[in-house]
Design an enzyme around this catalytic site. Structure first.
Site, PDB file in Angstrom:
ATOM      1  CE1 TYR A 158       2.544   8.457   9.559  1.00 38.04           C
ATOM      2  CE2 TYR A 158       1.571   6.642  10.767  1.00 38.04           C
ATOM      3  CZ  TYR A 158       2.257   7.828  10.758  1.00 38.04           C
ATOM      4  OH  TYR A 158       2.660   8.396  11.932  1.00 38.04           O
ATOM      5  CG  HIS A 207       4.862  -0.860   7.442  1.00 37.70           C
ATOM      6  ND1 HIS A 207       5.120  -0.560   8.761  1.00 37.70           N
ATOM      7  CD2 HIS A 207       3.693  -0.267   7.159  1.00 37.70           C
ATOM      8  CE1 HIS A 207       4.140   0.177   9.246  1.00 37.70           C
ATOM      9  NE2 HIS A 207       3.261   0.375   8.282  1.00 37.70           N
ATOM     10  CB  ILE A 242      -1.288  -1.349   2.499  1.00 36.51           C
ATOM     11  CG1 ILE A 242      -0.486  -2.198   1.508  1.00 36.51           C
ATOM     12  CG2 ILE A 242      -1.560   0.034   1.919  1.00 36.51           C
ATOM     13  CD1 ILE A 242      -1.135  -2.354   0.140  1.00 36.51           C
ATOM     14  CD  GLU A 243       0.266   2.268   9.812  1.00 40.89           C
ATOM     15  OE1 GLU A 243       0.059   3.011  10.783  1.00 40.89           O
ATOM     16  OE2 GLU A 243       1.214   1.458   9.777  1.00 40.89           O
ATOM     17  CB  ILE A 244      -3.004   5.671   6.869  1.00 45.10           C
ATOM     18  CG1 ILE A 244      -3.048   5.129   8.288  1.00 45.10           C
ATOM     19  CG2 ILE A 244      -3.858   6.933   6.771  1.00 45.10           C
ATOM     20  CD1 ILE A 244      -2.487   6.080   9.330  1.00 45.10           C
TER      21      ILE A 244
END
Length: 157
Positions: free
Chosen positions: A11, A8, A52-54
């Site tokens: 964000y 992860h 992959i977040e934000i």
């Protein structure tokens, strides 16, 4: 034997205090490079993929060109191998803040509230009927033939 791992990056909600608040990650060059390095560390460690977040879409496009692992995008554009959203956002059951990257496809919060009110009313009606003696009625109970009941009594006396 190996255990498939998905990392992860970008964000990470439970690490929000590291950023000072909930916000996008990778809008500055150095921070975007750190997202890339984290992805590569996951890849080097044998991860099969990374969420992959934000993170800006252009950053993820470049990361995708430079990695062989699966990229799951949540608010990180179209370069990922798949899109990831929380069901609460998709179904419209999130009654709090809906993030910019999320899209609501249904408004189930209103329906869930209506169903909740129906459940509360039904349980209240059950409670009222039990207290008044209106429930259970004979059609809600089992019977036993007289000879079987006598047999039962002889067994327990």
């Amino acid at each position: 034997q190996s255990i498939p791992v998905i990392g992860h990056c970008g964000y990470i909600p439970y690490r929000m205090t590291w950023l000072g608040k909930a916000r996008a990650v990778g809008r500055k060059g150095a921070e975007a490079a750190e997202v890339y390095r984290r992805v590569k560390r996951y890849e080097d460690a044998g991860a099969v993929g990374v969420e992959i977040e934000i993170v800006p879409d252009r950053v993820v496009q470049e990361i995708a060109k430079r990695t062989n692992i699966l990229i799951m995008s949540m608010g990180a554009g179209t370069a990922g191998c798949c899109q990831y959203l929380f069901a609460t956002d998709v179904l419209g059951t999130n009654t709090g803040h809906v993030p910019r990257h999320a899209k609501v496809f249904a408004n189930l919060a209103k329906e869930e509230e209506r169903l909740h009110q129906m459940r509360v009313a039904a349980f209240k009606q059950l409670d009222d009927e039990v207290k008044s003696g209106a429930y259970p009625q004979p059609q809600h109970t089992l019977t036993i033939k007289d000879e079987e009941f006598e047999s039962f009594l002889s067994e327990i006396d």
